[in-house]
Design a protein around this motif. Structure first.
Motif, PDB file in Angstrom:
ATOM      1  N   PRO A 256      -0.632   5.043 -11.401  1.00 30.30           N
ATOM      2  CA  PRO A 256      -0.664   3.616 -11.730  1.00 30.30           C
ATOM      3  C   PRO A 256      -2.099   3.136 -11.972  1.00 30.30           C
ATOM      4  O   PRO A 256      -3.054   3.703 -11.446  1.00 30.30           O
ATOM      5  CB  PRO A 256      -0.078   2.988 -10.463  1.00 30.30           C
ATOM      6  CG  PRO A 256      -0.499   3.900  -9.356  1.00 30.30           C
ATOM      7  CD  PRO A 256      -0.445   5.280  -9.941  1.00 30.30           C
ATOM      8  N   GLU A 257      -2.245   2.087 -12.730  1.00 31.58           N
ATOM      9  CA  GLU A 257      -3.572   1.544 -12.983  1.00 31.58           C
ATOM     10  C   GLU A 257      -4.036   0.751 -11.761  1.00 31.58           C
ATOM     11  O   GLU A 257      -3.334  -0.140 -11.284  1.00 31.58           O
ATOM     12  CB  GLU A 257      -3.534   0.642 -14.226  1.00 31.58           C
ATOM     13  CG  GLU A 257      -3.307   1.380 -15.520  1.00 31.58           C
ATOM     14  CD  GLU A 257      -3.436   0.478 -16.741  1.00 31.58           C
ATOM     15  OE1 GLU A 257      -3.989  -0.657 -16.570  1.00 31.58           O
ATOM     16  OE2 GLU A 257      -3.028   0.902 -17.826  1.00 31.58           O
ATOM     17  N   LEU A 258      -5.248   1.063 -11.329  1.00 33.20           N
ATOM     18  CA  LEU A 258      -5.817   0.439 -10.137  1.00 33.20           C
ATOM     19  C   LEU A 258      -7.243  -0.010 -10.445  1.00 33.20           C
ATOM     20  O   LEU A 258      -7.934   0.591 -11.284  1.00 33.20           O
ATOM     21  CB  LEU A 258      -5.825   1.417  -8.954  1.00 33.20           C
ATOM     22  CG  LEU A 258      -4.435   1.914  -8.486  1.00 33.20           C
ATOM     23  CD1 LEU A 258      -4.576   3.042  -7.483  1.00 33.20           C
ATOM     24  CD2 LEU A 258      -3.637   0.761  -7.887  1.00 33.20           C
ATOM     25  N   PRO A 259      -7.740  -1.022  -9.750  1.00 34.05           N
ATOM     26  CA  PRO A 259      -9.108  -1.487 -10.001  1.00 34.05           C
ATOM     27  C   PRO A 259     -10.150  -0.433  -9.599  1.00 34.05           C
ATOM     28  O   PRO A 259      -9.947   0.327  -8.644  1.00 34.05           O
ATOM     29  CB  PRO A 259      -9.212  -2.754  -9.154  1.00 34.05           C
ATOM     30  CG  PRO A 259      -8.181  -2.616  -8.098  1.00 34.05           C
ATOM     31  CD  PRO A 259      -7.044  -1.849  -8.730  1.00 34.05           C
ATOM     32  N   ALA A 260     -11.286  -0.399 -10.329  1.00 31.52           N
ATOM     33  CA  ALA A 260     -12.336   0.596 -10.068  1.00 31.52           C
ATOM     34  C   ALA A 260     -12.926   0.437  -8.668  1.00 31.52           C
ATOM     35  O   ALA A 260     -13.318   1.412  -8.011  1.00 31.52           O
ATOM     36  CB  ALA A 260     -13.432   0.461 -11.134  1.00 31.52           C
ATOM     37  N   GLY A 261     -12.991  -0.831  -8.190  1.00 32.86           N
ATOM     38  CA  GLY A 261     -13.560  -1.058  -6.857  1.00 32.86           C
ATOM     39  C   GLY A 261     -12.805  -0.349  -5.763  1.00 32.86           C
ATOM     40  O   GLY A 261     -13.385   0.034  -4.734  1.00 32.86           O
ATOM     41  N   LEU A 262     -11.499  -0.144  -5.987  1.00 29.54           N
ATOM     42  CA  LEU A 262     -10.696   0.557  -4.984  1.00 29.54           C
ATOM     43  C   LEU A 262     -11.226   1.966  -4.754  1.00 29.54           C
ATOM     44  O   LEU A 262     -11.321   2.441  -3.611  1.00 29.54           O
ATOM     45  CB  LEU A 262      -9.245   0.598  -5.442  1.00 29.54           C
ATOM     46  CG  LEU A 262      -8.323   1.516  -4.626  1.00 29.54           C
ATOM     47  CD1 LEU A 262      -8.105   0.966  -3.227  1.00 29.54           C
ATOM     48  CD2 LEU A 262      -6.991   1.723  -5.333  1.00 29.54           C
ATOM     49  N   PHE A 263     -11.566   2.662  -5.837  1.00 34.89           N
ATOM     50  CA  PHE A 263     -12.007   4.065  -5.698  1.00 34.89           C
ATOM     51  C   PHE A 263     -13.426   4.171  -5.099  1.00 34.89           C
ATOM     52  O   PHE A 263     -13.745   5.159  -4.459  1.00 34.89           O
ATOM     53  CB  PHE A 263     -11.926   4.738  -7.070  1.00 34.89           C
ATOM     54  CG  PHE A 263     -10.530   4.779  -7.613  1.00 34.89           C
ATOM     55  CD1 PHE A 263      -9.599   5.653  -7.073  1.00 34.89           C
ATOM     56  CD2 PHE A 263     -10.123   3.917  -8.627  1.00 34.89           C
ATOM     57  CE1 PHE A 263      -8.299   5.687  -7.548  1.00 34.89           C
ATOM     58  CE2 PHE A 263      -8.826   3.940  -9.096  1.00 34.89           C
ATOM     59  CZ  PHE A 263      -7.905   4.821  -8.565  1.00 34.89           C
ATOM     60  N   VAL A 264     -14.227   3.112  -5.316  1.00 33.92           N
ATOM     61  CA  VAL A 264     -15.542   3.096  -4.652  1.00 33.92           C
ATOM     62  C   VAL A 264     -15.354   3.010  -3.142  1.00 33.92           C
ATOM     63  O   VAL A 264     -15.968   3.749  -2.365  1.00 33.92           O
ATOM     64  CB  VAL A 264     -16.398   1.915  -5.171  1.00 33.92           C
ATOM     65  CG1 VAL A 264     -17.686   1.793  -4.361  1.00 33.92           C
ATOM     66  CG2 VAL A 264     -16.692   2.075  -6.641  1.00 33.92           C
TER      67      VAL A 264
ATOM     68  N   SER B  69       0.842  -1.212   0.000  1.00 37.41           N
ATOM     69  CA  SER B  69       0.000   0.000   0.000  1.00 37.41           C
ATOM     70  C   SER B  69       0.867   1.249   0.000  1.00 37.41           C
ATOM     71  O   SER B  69       0.541   2.243  -0.669  1.00 37.41           O
ATOM     72  CB  SER B  69      -0.920  -0.003   1.229  1.00 37.41           C
ATOM     73  OG  SER B  69      -1.773  -1.130   1.213  1.00 37.41           O
ATOM     74  N   LEU B  70       1.982   1.212   0.718  1.00 39.29           N
ATOM     75  CA  LEU B  70       2.845   2.388   0.776  1.00 39.29           C
ATOM     76  C   LEU B  70       3.457   2.661  -0.590  1.00 39.29           C
ATOM     77  O   LEU B  70       3.622   3.829  -0.994  1.00 39.29           O
ATOM     78  CB  LEU B  70       3.953   2.170   1.813  1.00 39.29           C
ATOM     79  CG  LEU B  70       3.511   2.210   3.288  1.00 39.29           C
ATOM     80  CD1 LEU B  70       4.680   1.823   4.199  1.00 39.29           C
ATOM     81  CD2 LEU B  70       3.021   3.622   3.630  1.00 39.29           C
ATOM     82  N   ILE B  71       3.811   1.605  -1.326  1.00 42.42           N
ATOM     83  CA  ILE B  71       4.422   1.792  -2.654  1.00 42.42           C
ATOM     84  C   ILE B  71       3.411   2.431  -3.606  1.00 42.42           C
ATOM     85  O   ILE B  71       3.738   3.348  -4.365  1.00 42.42           O
ATOM     86  CB  ILE B  71       4.920   0.436  -3.208  1.00 42.42           C
ATOM     87  CG1 ILE B  71       6.069  -0.087  -2.355  1.00 42.42           C
ATOM     88  CG2 ILE B  71       5.347   0.551  -4.656  1.00 42.42           C
ATOM     89  CD1 ILE B  71       6.520  -1.500  -2.711  1.00 42.42           C
ATOM     90  N   ILE B  72       2.167   1.958  -3.562  1.00 43.40           N
ATOM     91  CA  ILE B  72       1.137   2.500  -4.444  1.00 43.40           C
ATOM     92  C   ILE B  72       0.847   3.955  -4.097  1.00 43.40           C
ATOM     93  O   ILE B  72       0.690   4.807  -4.986  1.00 43.40           O
ATOM     94  CB  ILE B  72      -0.145   1.646  -4.358  1.00 43.40           C
ATOM     95  CG1 ILE B  72       0.153   0.220  -4.858  1.00 43.40           C
ATOM     96  CG2 ILE B  72      -1.268   2.264  -5.163  1.00 43.40           C
ATOM     97  CD1 ILE B  72      -1.001  -0.743  -4.663  1.00 43.40           C
ATOM     98  N   VAL B  73       0.764   4.273  -2.794  1.00 46.85           N
ATOM     99  CA  VAL B  73       0.526   5.672  -2.373  1.00 46.85           C
ATOM    100  C   VAL B  73       1.686   6.539  -2.863  1.00 46.85           C
ATOM    101  O   VAL B  73       1.479   7.673  -3.321  1.00 46.85           O
ATOM    102  CB  VAL B  73       0.377   5.759  -0.847  1.00 46.85           C
ATOM    103  CG1 VAL B  73       0.391   7.218  -0.385  1.00 46.85           C
ATOM    104  CG2 VAL B  73      -0.910   5.087  -0.404  1.00 46.85           C
ATOM    105  N   GLY B  74       2.903   6.016  -2.771  1.00 50.87           N
ATOM    106  CA  GLY B  74       4.056   6.778  -3.257  1.00 50.87           C
ATOM    107  C   GLY B  74       3.954   7.065  -4.737  1.00 50.87           C
ATOM    108  O   GLY B  74       4.316   8.158  -5.193  1.00 50.87           O
ATOM    109  N   LYS B  75       3.465   6.080  -5.545  1.00 50.60           N
ATOM    110  CA  LYS B  75       3.307   6.297  -6.989  1.00 50.60           C
ATOM    111  C   LYS B  75       2.234   7.347  -7.289  1.00 50.60           C
ATOM    112  O   LYS B  75       2.273   8.009  -8.342  1.00 50.60           O
ATOM    113  CB  LYS B  75       2.961   4.986  -7.678  1.00 50.60           C
ATOM    114  CG  LYS B  75       4.102   3.961  -7.689  1.00 50.60           C
ATOM    115  CD  LYS B  75       3.666   2.672  -8.374  1.00 50.60           C
ATOM    116  CE  LYS B  75       4.827   1.663  -8.418  1.00 50.60           C
ATOM    117  NZ  LYS B  75       4.419   0.384  -9.068  1.00 50.60           N
ATOM    118  N   MET B  76       1.231   7.481  -6.329  1.00 52.56           N
ATOM    119  CA  MET B  76       0.142   8.442  -6.573  1.00 52.56           C
ATOM    120  C   MET B  76       0.437   9.825  -6.003  1.00 52.56           C
ATOM    121  O   MET B  76      -0.369  10.749  -6.192  1.00 52.56           O
ATOM    122  CB  MET B  76      -1.164   7.912  -5.957  1.00 52.56           C
ATOM    123  CG  MET B  76      -1.713   6.678  -6.674  1.00 52.56           C
ATOM    124  SD  MET B  76      -3.403   6.324  -6.178  1.00 52.56           S
ATOM    125  CE  MET B  76      -4.264   7.739  -6.855  1.00 52.56           C
TER     126      MET B  76
END
Length: 632
Positions: A105-113, A42-49
Motif C-alpha cells: 500500500p502507499e504510505l507516507p515517506a515520513g513513516l519509513f524514516v 496499524s494492524l490492517i496496514i501491517v497485514g497489507k504489507m
C-alpha cells in the motif's frame, strides 16, 4: 544457564542474534505505524504489507550477515558496529519504502524514516539488554571483584569504561583529590573525596583499589598506596601509556648516583702500588670479609697479588656473596681464596685458621657497628667487638703474624654509645699489644706490627645514611634526619680502604692512624642532595607540592651532634697527605687486663649496667646515653 551459554558455538550465537534482529523488524514497523496518524488501523496496514515482508527480511538479513554484525561480540559492540547497524536499518527502511511504492500500500515517506530510526534503536537496545543478561549470568556464577578507582581523570574514566564490560571486575565508585569532581557522577559512578574512603569501603564492601593516576610522581603514589593499605585494601597502580609502550620501566628504580657526588670535597683515588709490597706474595686474612669495608678490602687486596686470601666471616650469606664475586675474578690469577665461616670470638677456630694457613697479615674489620642496635644489645656488641679483637690480636702475636691492622671508627673518640666504647676498648687492646711488641726482636707479644686506622662514616656502606635515604625515597618518604645540626665525616668506601691499606703498609707499630676526611657534612643537606639526585623535589612549608619531605626525629640513644677523630689535637703528618698519626695516651698492661677481666665477668652473668660502669671507668670521655630517648 552458564553451561548453556558456554555450550553454544560462535556460529550458533551469531544465528540467534540475526534471528532476533529480523524479529525486531516487523515489530519496529508496527510501532512506527502506531506513532503515525494513519487513516486505517496499524494492524490492517501491517497485514497489507505481509506479502512484502519476506523480501524485506531476506534483503536485510543478507546485508547484516555480509557486514558481520551478528558475529560482533556483545562486549565488543561499540561505535563502529553501531554504524554498521545504522546502515542495515537504512537498508530496511529503503527496501520497505521501495516495495511499498511499487506494490502498495502507499504510505507516507515520513513513516519509513521513523521506522528506520526505531529499528536502529531496538537493535542497539536489544544488544545492550542481552549484554546485561549475559553479565548477570556470569556474575551469579562467578562473583565479581568490587573495586574503587582512585583518580577520576581521563585515565580513571577510561578504566571504568573498560572494566564495566569485564566479567570479573565491578567498578563501584571513584575517589579523587579534585574538589570540583567530588559529588559528581562519572561513567555512572559517584566521585568521593579521599576523606570518605573508609566509609565507602565499608558500605560498598570494597577490597581492592585501582590507582589510576600514572602522571603522579612515584613518591606521591607511594604515599597514597601506603595510606590505602592502612585500610586493609589491596592496591594496584595503573601504568602510564609511556610505560605500556616500553618507553619507561614498569617498575621505577632509583637512578644509581656515585657516592662521591655527595662529598663536599674531591674523592682521593691513589694507586695501590705504593702499599702493594706489604701484601704481595703473602697470606692475608680479612675478618668481617662480607661486610661493606671487609668486602672492599678483599677486592682491593686482590690487586696486591697475595698468594692466599682468607675470608673470615660470621654471616653465611655475606661470605657466600663475596666468595662468589671474587672467585669469578680469580680465574687463572694463581691466588688461593679460602672462605672461613666463623666468629672471631672463638679462640680455637681463630688459632686453627692462623696456624693452618700460615697467615702473615690480618686486617680486622669484623665488628657490630650499628649504634642503635648495639645500644639496645650492649653485651653481644661488647663480646664481638672487644673480645673478638683480643682473641684475634693475641693469636696473631702468638703465631708470628707480620702485621695486624685494626679498622676502627671515629665513634671511638669520647664515645657516647656502647658501640663507640667497644671500638675504643678494642683500640686499647691493640695499643697494649703494640707497646709490648718489638718487631725487630723478641718480646712478650712477639714481632707483630700492631696498628689501627680510625675514620668516620663511609658512603654507601650497609646501614649508612645514603642507602637508608634511598630506601625511604623509594617508599615515598619521608626522609628521616635525627637533628638539623647533626654533622658527620664521610669518605667513599673505595678511598677509605685504599688509605687503610696504605697506612697498614707504613705502620711501624703502635700508631693510631687518622684519615683526613675533609670538613664534616651536614646530614640535613645530605638528605636534600639525595632527594634531588633521585630526581625528586623537596616538600616543605615553602614547597607543599614537592615530592619528598624531610622529618626531624630527634637524636637516637648514643648519638652525637658531631663526631671527633682524635682524643688530642696533636696530629703528625705522614708520607701521605691524607693519612695522619695521632699521639694518644695508652693504658698499661695491668690496666687492660683489669678491665678485660671485669668485662668478661659482666658479660658472663648478663650484667648490662655493670658493663656500662666498666666502660665509664676505663674509656676516656665516655658519657652514658640517655636510654629514655626514642630508638627509632
Amino acid at each position: 544457564m552458564l553451561k548453556l551459554l558456554e555450550a553454544l558455538t560462535r556460529q550458533q550465537k551469531a544465528m540467534i542474534v540475526l534471528v532476533l534482529d529480523l524479529g525486531l523488524l516487523p515489530a519496529a514497523l508496527f510501532f512506527a505505524l502506531m506513532l503515525q496518524n494513519m487513516p486505517s488501523s496499524s494492524l490492517i496496514i501491517v497485514g497489507k504489507m505481509l506479502p512484502l515482508m519476506p523480501y524485506i527480511l531476506l534483503g536485510t538479513g543478507g546485508l547484516s550477515y555480509w557486514l558481520g554484525i551478528p558475529r560482533v561480540q556483545l562486549i565488543a559492540y561499540e561505535r563502529h558496529a553501531v554504524g554498521l547497524t545504522a546502515l542495515v536499518a537504512l537498508f530496511a527502511a529503503l527496501s520497505a519504502a521501495t516495495l511499498s511504492a511499487i506494490f502498495g500500500p502507499e504510505l507516507p515517506a515520513g513513516l519509513f524514516v521513523v521506522f528506520g530510526l526505531i529499528y536502529l534503536l531496538t537493535m542497539v537496545a536489544a544488544r545492550a539488554f542481552l549484554l546485561q543478561v549475559v553479565l548477570a549470568v556470569y556474575r551469579r556464577a562467578r562473583p565479581r571483584a568490587r573495586v574503587l578507582i582512585y583518580g577520576a581523570g581521563n585515565t580513571g574514566t577510561q578504566l571504568a569504561q573498560a572494566l564495566k564490560a569485564h566479567d570479573g571486575i565491578d567498578p563501584v565508585a571513584f575517589v579523587d583529590d579534585n574538589k570540583s569532581l567530588q559529588g559528581l557522577m562519572l561513567m555512572g559512578l559517584p566521585v568521593y573525596a579521599p576523606s570518605r574512603i573508609s566509609e565507602v569501603v565499608e558500605v560498598r564492601r570494597i577490597k581492592r583499589v585501582l590507582l589510576a593516576m600514572p602522571s603522579l610522581s612515584s613518591p606521591k603514589q607511594a604515599r597514597i598506596i601506603h595510606r590505602l593499605q592502612n585500610f586493609g585494601l589491596e592496591v594496584q597502580a595503573l601504568p602510564s601509556f609511556a610505560q605500556l609502550i616500553g618507553e619507561e620501566a614498569l617498575v621505577e628504580k632509583l637512578t644509581p648516583v656515585a657516592p662521591q657526588s655527595f662529598l663536599s670535597r674531591d674523592a682521593c683515588d691513589m694507586p695501590l702500588q705504593a702499599s702493594a709490597g706489604s701484601y704481595a706474595g703473602r697470606v692475608v686474612l680479612v675478618s668481617g670479609a662480607g661486610g661493606s669495608i671487609g668486602s672492599e678490602l678483599s677486592r682491593q687486596l686482590l690487586a696486591c697479588r697475595p698468594t692466599k686470601l682468607v675470608l673470615y666471616e660470621l654471616s653465611e650469606l655475606a661470605l657466600y656473596t663475596i666468595h662468589q664475586e671474587l672467585s669469578q675474578q680469580l680465574e687463572g690469577a694463581g691466588i688461593e681464596l679460602v672462605p672461613v665461616l666463623g666468629s672471631v670470638t672463638d679462640p680455637r677456630q681463630v688459632r686453627r685458621v692462623l696456624e693452618r694457613h700460615k697467615v702473615q697479615v690480618v686486617l680486622h674489620a669484623a665488628a657490630y657497628k650499628h649504634v642503635p642496635l648495639v645500644e639496645t644489645n650492649p653485651l653481644p656488641g661488647l663480646a664481638n667487638n672487644v673480645f673478638g679483637t683480643q682473641t684475634l690480636a693475641s693469636a696473631a702475636a702468638e703465631f708470628g703474624v707480620e702485621r695486624f691492622i685494626l679498622v676502627s671508627s671515629d665513634k671511638a673518640v669520647r664515645p657516647t654509645n656502647v658501640m663507640g666504647a667497644s671500638k675504643r676498648m678494642a683500640e686499647l687492646i691493640v695499643q697494649d699489644l703494640a707497646s709490648r711488641c718489638d718487631p725487630s726482636g723478641d718480646s712478650s707479644a712477639g714481632r707483630t706490627v700492631f696498628t689501627m686506622v680510625r675514620f668516620g662514616n663511609v658512603l654507601g656502606s650497609s646501614g649508612s645514611v645514603i642507602p637508608l635515604f634511598q630506601e625511604q625515597i623509594s617508599r615515598g618518604g619521608p626522609v628521616t634526619v635525627t637533628d638539623p645540626q647533626v654533622k658527620r665525616y664521610f669518605m667513599t668506601i673505595r678511598e677509605a680502604v685504599q688509605l687503610v691499606l696504605q697506612a697498614g703498609a707504613e705502620a711501624k707499630g703502635g700508631e693510631v692512624f687518622v684519615l683526613d676526611m675533609g670538613e664534616p657534612v651536614s646530614i640535613l643537606q645530605l638528605a636534600r642532595q639525595v632527594i634531588e639526585a633521585a630526581g625528586y623535589s623537596l616538600r616543605d612549608a615553602d614547597h607543599p607540592e614537592g615530592d619528598i619531605a624531610i622529618e626531624i626525629i630527634g637524636l637516637r640513644p648514643g648519638e652525637k651532634m658531631q663526631e671527633e677523630l682524635t682524643l688530642s689535637s696533636e696530629l703528625i703528618r705522614t708520607a701521605h697527605p691524607k693519612i695522619l698519626c695521632a699521639r694518644e695516651a695508652v693504658l698499661s698492661e695491668i690496666e687492660v687486663a683489669a678491665f678485660m677481666r671485669a668485662l668478661r665477668q659482666a658479660v658472663a652473668v648478663g650484667d648490662e649496667e655493670g658493663a656500662r660502669q666498666i666502660i665509664l671507668r676505663w674509656v676516656e670521655g665516655y658519657v652514658q646515653a640517655d636510654r629514655d630517648r626514642k630508638t627509632s
